[in-house]
Design an enzyme around this catalytic site. Structure first.
Site, mmCIF file in Angstrom:
data_model
loop_
_atom_site.group_PDB
_atom_site.id
_atom_site.type_symbol
_atom_site.label_atom_id
_atom_site.label_comp_id
_atom_site.label_asym_id
_atom_site.label_seq_id
_atom_site.Cartn_x
_atom_site.Cartn_y
_atom_site.Cartn_z
ATOM 1 N N CYS A 119 0.746 -1.280 0.056
ATOM 2 C CA CYS A 119 -0.068 0.129 -0.124
ATOM 3 C C CYS A 119 0.688 1.446 -0.111
ATOM 4 O O CYS A 119 0.402 2.220 -0.295
ATOM 5 C CB CYS A 119 -0.866 0.086 1.198
ATOM 6 S SG CYS A 119 -2.011 -1.459 1.502
ATOM 7 N N HIS A 257 -3.195 6.986 3.387
ATOM 8 C CA HIS A 257 -3.502 5.871 2.556
ATOM 9 C C HIS A 257 -4.938 5.612 3.255
ATOM 10 O O HIS A 257 -5.344 5.529 4.576
ATOM 11 C CB HIS A 257 -2.510 4.735 3.066
ATOM 12 C CG HIS A 257 -2.923 3.589 2.862
ATOM 13 N ND1 HIS A 257 -3.678 3.374 1.484
ATOM 14 C CD2 HIS A 257 -3.222 2.372 3.131
ATOM 15 C CE1 HIS A 257 -4.179 1.779 1.275
ATOM 16 N NE2 HIS A 257 -3.909 1.337 2.502
ATOM 17 N N ASN A 287 -10.311 0.140 0.553
ATOM 18 C CA ASN A 287 -8.837 0.334 0.488
ATOM 19 C C ASN A 287 -8.348 -0.264 -0.664
ATOM 20 O O ASN A 287 -8.604 -1.556 -1.296
ATOM 21 C CB ASN A 287 -8.273 -0.784 1.674
ATOM 22 C CG ASN A 287 -6.813 -0.644 1.668
ATOM 23 O OD1 ASN A 287 -5.876 -0.413 0.816
ATOM 24 N ND2 ASN A 287 -6.321 -1.354 2.885
HETATM 25 N N1 COA Z 1 -18.651 -8.303 9.993
HETATM 26 C C1 COA Z 1 -19.332 -8.807 11.250
HETATM 27 N N2 COA Z 1 -18.210 -9.336 12.035
HETATM 28 C C2 COA Z 1 -16.928 -9.294 11.673
HETATM 29 C C3 COA Z 1 -16.406 -8.980 10.715
HETATM 30 C C4 COA Z 1 -17.366 -8.620 9.792
HETATM 31 N N3 COA Z 1 -16.900 -8.001 8.313
HETATM 32 N N4 COA Z 1 -15.023 -9.118 10.473
HETATM 33 C C5 COA Z 1 -14.686 -9.569 11.699
HETATM 34 N N5 COA Z 1 -15.942 -9.839 12.455
HETATM 35 C C6 COA Z 1 -16.114 -10.248 13.775
HETATM 36 C C7 COA Z 1 -15.082 -11.034 14.330
HETATM 37 O O1 COA Z 1 -15.117 -12.577 14.049
HETATM 38 C C8 COA Z 1 -14.887 -11.015 15.818
HETATM 39 O O2 COA Z 1 -15.959 -11.596 16.245
HETATM 40 P P1 COA Z 1 -15.674 -12.358 17.642
HETATM 41 O O3 COA Z 1 -15.408 -11.269 18.647
HETATM 42 O O4 COA Z 1 -16.870 -13.330 17.719
HETATM 43 O O5 COA Z 1 -14.531 -13.470 17.610
HETATM 44 C C9 COA Z 1 -15.377 -9.576 16.113
HETATM 45 O O6 COA Z 1 -16.108 -9.064 14.745
HETATM 46 C C10 COA Z 1 -14.467 -8.531 16.405
HETATM 47 O O7 COA Z 1 -13.419 -8.963 15.514
HETATM 48 P P2 COA Z 1 -11.872 -7.855 15.407
HETATM 49 O O8 COA Z 1 -11.123 -8.463 14.372
HETATM 50 O O9 COA Z 1 -11.391 -7.844 16.897
HETATM 51 O O10 COA Z 1 -12.549 -6.549 15.040
HETATM 52 P P3 COA Z 1 -11.955 -5.101 14.982
HETATM 53 O O11 COA Z 1 -12.570 -4.177 15.782
HETATM 54 O O12 COA Z 1 -10.480 -5.188 15.173
HETATM 55 O O13 COA Z 1 -11.706 -4.701 13.522
HETATM 56 C C11 COA Z 1 -10.852 -4.451 11.454
HETATM 57 C C12 COA Z 1 -11.423 -5.622 12.525
HETATM 58 C C13 COA Z 1 -10.418 -5.488 10.329
HETATM 59 C C14 COA Z 1 -11.897 -3.619 10.740
HETATM 60 C C15 COA Z 1 -9.663 -3.818 12.144
HETATM 61 O O14 COA Z 1 -8.832 -4.655 12.735
HETATM 62 C C16 COA Z 1 -8.951 -3.032 10.995
HETATM 63 O O15 COA Z 1 -9.469 -2.127 10.361
HETATM 64 N N6 COA Z 1 -7.587 -3.344 10.896
HETATM 65 C C17 COA Z 1 -6.578 -2.721 9.870
HETATM 66 C C18 COA Z 1 -6.989 -3.498 8.651
HETATM 67 C C19 COA Z 1 -6.440 -2.587 7.495
HETATM 68 O O16 COA Z 1 -6.541 -1.521 7.174
HETATM 69 N N7 COA Z 1 -5.705 -3.624 6.754
HETATM 70 C C20 COA Z 1 -4.766 -2.955 5.470
HETATM 71 C C21 COA Z 1 -3.662 -1.865 5.971
HETATM 72 S S1 COA Z 1 -2.833 -1.463 4.625
#
Ligand code: COA
Length: 334
Positions: A119, A257, A287
């Site tokens: 990215c 980004h 993204n």
């Molecule tokens: N819809 C509903 N629930 C979802 C889900 C979705 N699309 N994706 C994950 N969940 C669930 C998980 O299974 C988890 O459930 P559990 O508690 O029963 O296990 C719960 O939601 C929380 O998951 P978690 O991964 O802790 O959520 P989060 O608050 O960390 O958010 C992201 C997840 C991916 C949105 C966040 O971590 C993020 O934005 N990270 C950066 C990602 C990114 O930008 N990557 C590219 C960088 S270049």
């Protein structure tokens, strides 16, 4: 630690082009096939919809269209370019690179090569491309292009909701009154599994076992990526602000980004940049990896928030880990 280069290059953006595939996929569309909801996606990421490539499109097709638009605006013929750089982490093929295909599509036989810094690739490409312009005097096309939806598991709700496809491109030309830089680029490759496509490369080539366990899909540890993205983009931005001898208040436009609205908000507020100086496209694009910064720049231009002489702060973060930031003075005719 990063490589911070305090030098500024006498190089201007003279053309800026964007291309987004036509197909729009909303959160509700995804919620029909995945166990997720518009509310979950919007509150966790700020994303409302994203664009997705057509069945017959690949990354080079998006890059060629964005490049064509940037060249047209700059009034530069592809055959007059000194080089074409394509920042991508989703190449058309493992071999050859995507840039020669883009050069051919634009009708040129010039030097053309890929930059894979995930990215952060477009910011890396700006420093390499800007340096080529400064030493050769010839215009250079820098494209950020991705078809991320082609490498995510459509059944994995933790990543399928995040990514979109698109391309953005700039033409860089010599201009003694312009400033491109300083740049700050860095990597931390100690834990690539934080965000990666495990198999299909030389470490673990494609095989039936890989296809069976989905090793060819992009996976990540979201929380770790989130924390690193905020910390790395904030520190890298602070380094270019300091190296540029400016104050945060001198930044007219902050283009980060577009991975996640909460990440962008955290970086913006840690830096102390006002909300109305930050341009957001993640709500409409998702993204788009290396394409996100030039797509956001083009969107800012189209929204009328870029003016001649504006100081722009670009910052990006991605798999690797990689990160990169730079300052850019906007000439105003792109
Ligand atoms: N819809 C509903 N629930 C979802 C889900 C979705 N699309 N994706 C994950 N969940 C669930 C998980 O299974 C988890 O459930 P559990 O508690 O029963 O296990 C719960 O939601 C929380 O998951 P978690 O991964 O802790 O959520 P989060 O608050 O960390 O958010 C992201 C997840 C991916 C949105 C966040 O971590 C993020 O934005 N990270 C950066 C990602 C990114 O930008 N990557 C590219 C960088 S270049």
């Amino acid at each position: 630690m990063s490589t911070t280069n305090a030098a500024t290059l006498p190089v201007a953006v003279t053309g800026l082009g964007a291309y987004l595939p036509e197909r729009v996929v909303t959160n509700d569309d995804l919620a029909r096939v995945l166990d997720t909801s518009d509310e979950w996606i919007r509150t966790r990421t700020g994303i409302r919809e994203r664009r997705v490539v057509a069945a017959d499109q690949a990354t080079s097709d998006l890059a060629i269209e964005a490049g064509r638009r940037a060249l047209r605006q700059a009034g530069v013929a592809a055959t007059d370019l000194g080089a074409i750089l394509v920042a991508t982490t989703t190449p058309d093929h493992t071999v050859p690179g995507t840039a020669p295909l883009v050069a051919a599509g634009l009708g040129a036989e010039v030097a053309a090569f890929d930059v894979n810094a995930a990215c952060s690739g477009f910011v890396y490409g700006l420093q390499i491309g800007g340096s080529l312009v400064a030493t050769s005097g010839e215009p250079v096309l820098v494209v950020g292009a991705e078809a991320l939806t082609r490498i995510v598991d459509p059944g994995d709700r933790s990543v399928a909701i995040l990514f979109g496809d698109g391309a953005g491109a700039v033409v860089l030309e010599p201009d003694v009154d312009a400033r491109l830089g300083p740049f700050d680029l860095g990597t931390d490759g100690r834990d690539p599994s934080m965000l990666w496509t495990r198999a299909g490369g030389t470490r673990e080539p494609a095989s039936e076992a890989v296809l069976a366990d989905g090793g060819h899909y992009l996976t990540m540890r979201g929380g770790d990526v989130y924390r690193n993205a905020v910390a790395r983009m904030t520190a890298s931005s602070q380094r270019v602000i300091e190296a540029g001898g400016i104050k945060v208040g001198d930044v007219d436009l902050f283009v980060g980004h577009q991975a996640n609205l909460r990440i962008l908000e955290a970086v913006r507020s840690r830096l102390g940049i006002a909300e109305d100086h930050c341009h957001i496209t993640v709500d409409r694009h998702g993204n788009t990896s290396a394409a996100s910064v030039p797509l956001a720049l083009a969107d800012a231009r189209d929204a009328g928030v870029l003016h001649g002489g504006a100081t722009i702060l670009l910052t990006a973060f991605g798999a690797g880990l990689t990160w990169g930031s730079c300052l850019l003075t906007w000439r105003g005719d792109a």
